[in-house]
Scaffold this active site. Structure first.
Site, PDB file in Angstrom:
ATOM      1  N   TYR A 160      49.761  31.586  58.465  1.00  0.00           N
ATOM      2  CA  TYR A 160      49.361  31.275  57.091  1.00  0.00           C
ATOM      3  C   TYR A 160      48.691  29.911  56.980  1.00  0.00           C
ATOM      4  CZ  TYR A 160      51.602  35.341  55.045  1.00  0.00           C
ATOM      5  OH  TYR A 160      51.921  36.619  54.690  1.00  0.00           O
ATOM      6  N   LYS A 237      60.935  36.732  66.530  1.00  0.00           N
ATOM      7  CA  LYS A 237      60.462  37.675  67.550  1.00  0.00           C
ATOM      8  C   LYS A 237      60.324  36.914  68.866  1.00  0.00           C
ATOM      9  CE  LYS A 237      59.152  41.882  68.565  1.00  0.00           C
ATOM     10  NZ  LYS A 237      60.140  42.968  68.603  1.00  0.00           N
ATOM     11  N   ASP A 338      62.368  42.835  64.138  1.00  0.00           N
ATOM     12  CA  ASP A 338      62.321  44.274  63.864  1.00  0.00           C
ATOM     13  C   ASP A 338      63.713  44.847  63.681  1.00  0.00           C
ATOM     14  OD1 ASP A 338      62.009  43.387  66.611  1.00  0.00           O
ATOM     15  OD2 ASP A 338      62.150  45.475  67.208  1.00  0.00           O
ATOM     16  N   ASP A 362      57.519  36.903  54.852  1.00  0.00           N
ATOM     17  CA  ASP A 362      56.716  37.597  53.850  1.00  0.00           C
ATOM     18  C   ASP A 362      57.096  39.074  53.812  1.00  0.00           C
ATOM     19  OD1 ASP A 362      54.785  38.227  51.996  1.00  0.00           O
ATOM     20  OD2 ASP A 362      53.083  37.621  53.208  1.00  0.00           O
TER      21      ASP A 362
END
Length: 473
Positions: A160, A237, A338, A362
């Site tokens: 971002y 992650k 995930d 987000d």
């Protein structure tokens, strides 16, 4: 001082000290009405907040609202493409706490997102998104009431930051060539990887400073919660992106076990301590075997490393965390991104505060909102060390603008967050109770009414605000 703004004739400025707001009884609070349905949901929100403050404090406290402009409404006042005028930036900088409705994302060049721009301009590094269920709210899940989480999303880094180059951009092509010919081959672990010459590329920075200040906010929030909710989960992650997302996890643990050593325990530390509590004579090797599946298949060097870790935990924190004392600490653990998307649906009551980077946060905050009723019921805040902006989390929905039908819940509950941030918990609680009572009695706007079984006659946006106020006790 301002070109086209009129400052309230009464009221006092909010200030910040050591990252915390100092709020007078008559604060001046800038508000941005918002585009599209902002014309409906902001007046409803203002009415409810004012009524709650008046009821809670019997006239001893009052918000002095200060209208400022952004988005399409700003262009109407300041001219074409003036989506974020200097007047507005000066007002927020001066008065420190603001609240806003949804804003249009400008089409074409210039500012990519007004929301992102505000966060970056004021260094509002912590995006805070609670997801809590109000009984009676339609939900696609069988037990949405089990989810009660607060997501802390890092707001200023990750992709971002917006440092990227399109395909065939000369600078991007130059960078790809440098990476392919010099930098990637110079790093043995990258092997013969190459970036396609026709690729667009972006930079994903994750810093230690940015990561730790975000996790600090999350832990500070956890310390204010009831004991059973004092948990912070680092979402990442890191199994794939080891030096960015994996580093976020590592830096989060480092902060928890240094700056918050007395107040925190990590999940692995709790395993080690509880093993010793169950068996005071347990050997280091036996303890290591319990906390590390596949221990016996590891190399002797790795086994020794795990045993040393066990010994270090026992030596360093047994006195302060042993004999059950760890159960009164903030639990800090981590989960792969995930996996957490699955677990907030299948095991939602196991989580309390989730701390994560920008992109994961987000996605995750919207997924959590869907469980408890959607973005119409999802508030948000962007908080830094010297400023805070509270906001609706949904879009502008222009086709519904001016029809007095949209759900004001998102910006209204963002007002609840603002009141709590200001230390005005009594008024915040009134709004939450009033909202909960209205929904429980099926007095809702069309978005919720159409999903109820049986369907109910919807209230207008303004009528929903009146219903909430009517429940103030």
């Amino acid at each position: 001082m301002f070109d086209k703004l009129t400052v309230p004739t009464t009221g006092t400025k909010v200030t910040f000290k050591d990252g915390k707001p100092i709020v007078p009884d008559d604060p001046i609070i800038p508000f941005i009405r918002g585009d599209g349905t902002g014309v409906d949901i902001w007046p409803a929100t203002e009415k409810v907040i004012d009524a709650a403050v008046a009821k809670a404090y019997e006239g001893k406290r009052k918000i002095n609202w200060f209208k400022v402009y952004a988005g399409d409404e700003a262009c109407e006042q300041y001219g074409t493409f003036q989506y974020l005028p200097q007047d507005t930036l000066k007002a927020i900088e001066e008065y420190k706490i603001a609240i806003k409705g949804p804003l249009t994302t400008p089409v074409g060049g210039g500012i990519r997102s007004l929301n992102v721009a505000l966060r970056q301009i004021f260094n509002l590094y912590a995006c805070v998104r609670p997801s809590r269920y109000y009984p009676g709210t339609p939900s696609p899940h069988k037990n949405p009431e089990k989810l009660d989480v607060i997501i802390y999303r890092e707001n200023t880094e990750d992709i971002y930051l917006g440092i990227e180059w399109r395909k065939d951009d000369p600078i991007g092509a130059k960078l790809i060539n440098l990476l392919n010919t010099e930098l990637i081959p110079a790093t043995a672990e990258h092997g013969d990887k190459q970036i396609p010459l026709d690729a667009g590329i972006g930079i994903k920075p994750i810093s230690k400073t940015g990561s730790q200040r975000l996790v600090r906010k999350a832990i500070e929030n956890a310390l204010r919660l009831p004991k059973e909710k004092q948990q912070v989960t680092l979402v990442h992650k890191g199994n794939i992106m080891k030096y960015t997302e994996g580093a976020f996890r590592d830096w989060g643990y480092e902060l928890a076990t240094t700056e918050f050593r007395e107040q925190c325990v990590t999940e692995k530390e709790s395993w080690i301590i509880s093993n010793k509590e169950a068996d005071p004579d347990i050997s280091l090797e036996a303890n290591a075997r319990k906390i590390s599946p596949g221990y016996d298949a590891l190399t002797p060097e790795k086994q020794k490393q795990i045993c040393q870790e066990v010994a270090s935990v026992i030596d360093e924190i047994w006195a302060t965390h042993g004999d059950g004392k760890w159960q009164d600490k903030v639990m800090v653990n981590d989960r792969i991104a995930d996996s957490i998307f699955q677990q907030i649906q299948t095991r939602p009551d196991e989580y309390s505060i989730l701390a994560t980077m920008n992109l994961n946060g987000d996605y995750l905050s919207d997924a959590a909102a869907a469980i408890v009723g959607g973005l119409g019921m999802s508030p948000g805040a962007n908080i830094g060390d010297n400023c805070a902006i509270f906001e609706a989390t949904h879009g502008t929905a222009p086709k519904h603008a001016g029809l007095d039908r949209i759900n004001p819940g998102s910006v209204m509950l963002s007002g609840v967050m603002m009141l709590n941030f200001m230390g005005w918990q009594e008024a915040a609680t009134l709004i939450q109770q009033g909202l909960a009572s209205a929904i429980a009695d099926s007095k809702v706007t069309y978005d919720l009414a159409r999903l109820m079984e049986p369907a109910v006659e919807p209230l207008k946006c303004s009528e929903f605000a009146d219903a909430i106020v009517s429940y103030f006790a």
